[in-house]
Design a protein around this motif. Sequence first.
Motif, PDB file in Angstrom:
ATOM      1  N   ASN A 231      19.040 -12.509  13.635  1.00 39.65           N
ATOM      2  CA  ASN A 231      19.404 -13.887  13.965  1.00 39.65           C
ATOM      3  C   ASN A 231      18.287 -14.865  13.594  1.00 39.65           C
ATOM      4  O   ASN A 231      18.082 -15.874  14.257  1.00 39.65           O
ATOM      5  N   THR A 232      17.569 -14.537  12.527  1.00 41.31           N
ATOM      6  CA  THR A 232      16.584 -15.432  11.939  1.00 41.31           C
ATOM      7  C   THR A 232      17.058 -15.857  10.557  1.00 41.31           C
ATOM      8  O   THR A 232      17.531 -15.027   9.774  1.00 41.31           O
ATOM      9  N   VAL A 233      16.918 -17.148  10.267  1.00 43.35           N
ATOM     10  CA  VAL A 233      17.234 -17.683   8.946  1.00 43.35           C
ATOM     11  C   VAL A 233      15.940 -18.184   8.321  1.00 43.35           C
ATOM     12  O   VAL A 233      15.183 -18.924   8.958  1.00 43.35           O
ATOM     13  N   VAL A 234      15.671 -17.770   7.091  1.00 48.41           N
ATOM     14  CA  VAL A 234      14.508 -18.237   6.343  1.00 48.41           C
ATOM     15  C   VAL A 234      15.014 -19.104   5.197  1.00 48.41           C
ATOM     16  O   VAL A 234      15.841 -18.670   4.393  1.00 48.41           O
ATOM     17  N   ARG A 235      14.485 -20.321   5.119  1.00 55.91           N
ATOM     18  CA  ARG A 235      14.922 -21.257   4.080  1.00 55.91           C
ATOM     19  C   ARG A 235      13.718 -21.724   3.260  1.00 55.91           C
ATOM     20  O   ARG A 235      12.613 -21.865   3.777  1.00 55.91           O
ATOM     21  N   GLN A 236      13.974 -21.967   2.001  1.00 51.69           N
ATOM     22  CA  GLN A 236      12.986 -22.589   1.122  1.00 51.69           C
ATOM     23  C   GLN A 236      13.779 -23.358   0.074  1.00 51.69           C
ATOM     24  O   GLN A 236      14.754 -22.854  -0.473  1.00 51.69           O
ATOM     25  N   TYR A 237      13.400 -24.613  -0.178  1.00 51.92           N
ATOM     26  CA  TYR A 237      14.183 -25.405  -1.121  1.00 51.92           C
ATOM     27  C   TYR A 237      13.289 -26.108  -2.124  1.00 51.92           C
ATOM     28  O   TYR A 237      12.131 -26.427  -1.848  1.00 51.92           O
ATOM     29  N   ASP A 238      13.826 -26.314  -3.313  1.00 55.78           N
ATOM     30  CA  ASP A 238      13.174 -27.069  -4.375  1.00 55.78           C
ATOM     31  C   ASP A 238      14.002 -28.322  -4.643  1.00 55.78           C
ATOM     32  O   ASP A 238      15.233 -28.282  -4.605  1.00 55.78           O
ATOM     33  N   THR A 239      13.320 -29.410  -4.926  1.00 62.43           N
ATOM     34  CA  THR A 239      14.043 -30.642  -5.214  1.00 62.43           C
ATOM     35  C   THR A 239      13.178 -31.561  -6.060  1.00 62.43           C
ATOM     36  O   THR A 239      11.950 -31.422  -6.100  1.00 62.43           O
ATOM     37  N   THR A 240      13.836 -32.470  -6.766  1.00 64.92           N
ATOM     38  CA  THR A 240      13.155 -33.480  -7.564  1.00 64.92           C
ATOM     39  C   THR A 240      13.467 -34.844  -6.983  1.00 64.92           C
ATOM     40  O   THR A 240      14.640 -35.177  -6.756  1.00 64.92           O
ATOM     41  N   SER A 241      12.459 -35.631  -6.726  1.00 63.05           N
ATOM     42  CA  SER A 241      12.633 -36.931  -6.094  1.00 63.05           C
ATOM     43  C   SER A 241      13.273 -37.921  -7.062  1.00 63.05           C
ATOM     44  O   SER A 241      12.789 -38.095  -8.188  1.00 63.05           O
ATOM     45  N   PRO A 242      14.355 -38.601  -6.655  1.00 62.11           N
ATOM     46  CA  PRO A 242      14.924 -39.646  -7.508  1.00 62.11           C
ATOM     47  C   PRO A 242      14.053 -40.897  -7.556  1.00 62.11           C
ATOM     48  O   PRO A 242      14.282 -41.774  -8.385  1.00 62.11           O
ATOM     49  N   ILE A 243      13.048 -40.956  -6.690  1.00 63.91           N
ATOM     50  CA  ILE A 243      12.147 -42.109  -6.654  1.00 63.91           C
ATOM     51  C   ILE A 243      10.971 -41.914  -7.598  1.00 63.91           C
ATOM     52  O   ILE A 243      10.637 -42.781  -8.410  1.00 63.91           O
ATOM     53  N   THR A 244      10.313 -40.747  -7.521  1.00 63.98           N
ATOM     54  CA  THR A 244       9.111 -40.499  -8.317  1.00 63.98           C
ATOM     55  C   THR A 244       9.334 -39.521  -9.463  1.00 63.98           C
ATOM     56  O   THR A 244       8.468 -39.386 -10.330  1.00 63.98           O
ATOM     57  N   LEU A 245      10.477 -38.801  -9.431  1.00 63.71           N
ATOM     58  CA  LEU A 245      10.798 -37.747 -10.404  1.00 63.71           C
ATOM     59  C   LEU A 245       9.811 -36.589 -10.334  1.00 63.71           C
ATOM     60  O   LEU A 245       9.721 -35.783 -11.260  1.00 63.71           O
ATOM     61  N   GLU A 246       9.081 -36.474  -9.228  1.00 60.71           N
ATOM     62  CA  GLU A 246       8.164 -35.354  -9.028  1.00 60.71           C
ATOM     63  C   GLU A 246       8.914 -34.193  -8.377  1.00 60.71           C
ATOM     64  O   GLU A 246       9.766 -34.386  -7.507  1.00 60.71           O
ATOM     65  N   HIS A 247       8.555 -33.000  -8.804  1.00 61.37           N
ATOM     66  CA  HIS A 247       9.184 -31.796  -8.262  1.00 61.37           C
ATOM     67  C   HIS A 247       8.453 -31.350  -7.005  1.00 61.37           C
ATOM     68  O   HIS A 247       7.233 -31.469  -6.907  1.00 61.37           O
ATOM     69  N   TYR A 248       9.201 -30.814  -6.065  1.00 60.01           N
ATOM     70  CA  TYR A 248       8.635 -30.366  -4.793  1.00 60.01           C
ATOM     71  C   TYR A 248       9.239 -29.016  -4.426  1.00 60.01           C
ATOM     72  O   TYR A 248      10.465 -28.813  -4.524  1.00 60.01           O
TER      73      TYR A 248
END
Length: 626
Positions: A191-208
């Motif tokens: 009953n543990t969930v592990v999350r990790q996400y990648d995204t690119t900012s529409p403001i700076t276009l920097e990847h995170y």
Amino acid sequence: MFHSKLLTLIAISLLSVIVVTRAEEDAVSFQQSAYVIPPPSPFLLHVRPTYSYSYHSDASSSLISPNSNSNGSDENENENENKNETINATNAIIQDSEFPCQPRKIHLSLGNRQKDSSLTGMHLSFSIPNYRLFTNTNANTNRCSPEHIRIEVKYGIGTAADNDNDVVHTKIIDVHSLNHNDGSTITRSGNTVVRQYDTTSPITLEHYSSDYIYHTALDGLKGDTLYWYTIQVFSNGNDTWMHSFDTSNWQSTSQSQEVKRYLRLGSMHPRSLGMANRQDQMFKTAPMPTKKGLARPVKFGIVGDLGQTYNSTVTMLNILSTIDNGDNGHDQHSHSTASVTPVTAVLIAGDMSYANSIQPQWDNWFTLMEPISHRVPIMVAAGNHEIECDADTYVPFLAYENRFYMPNRIQDADILPVEDHYRDSKWGCATPSQFIGTYDYGNAYYSFEYGLVKTIVLSSYSDTRKGSKQYNWLVEELESLDREETPWLVIMMHTQFYTTFKAHNDEEETVVMRGAMEELFLRYHVNLVFSGHDHAYMRSRPMFEGRVVENGQAPIYMIVGEGGNREEHVKDYLNENPEEWVEVRDKSVYGFGTLEVINATSAQWIWNMGGSHGFQDDVWMSNQYL
């Protein structure tokens, strides 16, 4: 020549003073620290969590006014410094090879309903660093990824100081593989969930790339009971690079681990955040509903549009004072009649971090909030500043859905990319004020019981029309109510059905939602509706369809959007004189509210501004349907 030499000597003298002053300051604030202070960057991640506020000017005063400096006086000498700028809590990167995978950004939320109705639960969330983000190690060697570590969460009744004689529950989180899908990871271990996400900012276009965010359920807990807990991290397998790490021992580690740092805006910041002894790593479970509304009194802290400015942190500190001491820390000039009952849960009506698609600002916000969030559950609603669509996929709500884990979720979130016309709007798809998209289940809408109160959290930015998934779910929730167990019914959502302010009056999503759901609020006897969105405060009279209900049997609408965010207050009222249905309104000072439900018929609502510096609303309420 003489003037040139004189100017040179003056410059050298000034530089010497600056260097000495800065050195003395650093010696005080960062002595024996393993931190280094890098230049400003949007990717200043992974700060060691902090766990207590200490207010340096007057320990006897719990509530601080945003109009006061650290000495409690009016802040005239610093009037040129902007209290609405974001405070940088992540201005130090950990450089500690001994404990690289320590848990950070710990926060609680209420747990799911239990099969045994006499028991309750709690969700414990925390982040483990995505190690390659801040080291020069090979990208294929991520020592802190879930496959390389084993985590043990231990908890028991009482305090950490007396746990030797108690039953200790141990929950092992051992993830052997990760499930990757479209730049994100969702992995389950029991009953543990592990999350990790990648995204690119529409403001700076920097990847995170986010940390690994763990959400683990602590089930089978006794209601209205104090529990201690600790998180232990071990290397998995034969790795010898890392010592084990236990959050309960942070105070007893070497001097280089004992860090005190100031989070401030210039010299105005009223206190420091510092490492605390982890004996305060505890939570109290919700009182269990009982027939005839006989559960003990409960008190919530309620705020909206919080952000992470100087004003925000004043609000945070004042909320913390209600957790530590109830409301008995009011300024001596205050006329509050608040009880000393401590706040044991905090509700935030959307627009939490004001990251605005700059994802490291979420890390910043959780660091600022941790002195609160590791002790009491934080229950949140999605605001427009949580939309934050990805620049490549246009999928919204990524941070909100991955970083929080609210109770009684129907299923994982159903989210579709935003429609084309939002992508090209004034605010892009980062924080559109008017928005309706496909976002169902997950954290979008949910409900929970807490003692005498049933709270339903709605999503203003999902489909709310009659026949929509959210509408049908709401009808089911309302029809299943047992008002003998939970005689008080509260709704929390971001947008407001009624407002006396010009900023967000009759926006698209609000008009649609009000047209579909207001009748349900009246029919099923909703007591109070809390919203944010407008950066102001308002309390209405009982009302329906824009008119006062004279017998009082209708919902009361509250706007609580004065948390302190960087966009400041709304500028104008709709009308110079308050509308007939407005009981109280304000757009001048920041604050938060406390709602203490005493019994089935009586509750007290207080809008706290801190001491004698601001407006305050203090009212006793009767359950309008009993």
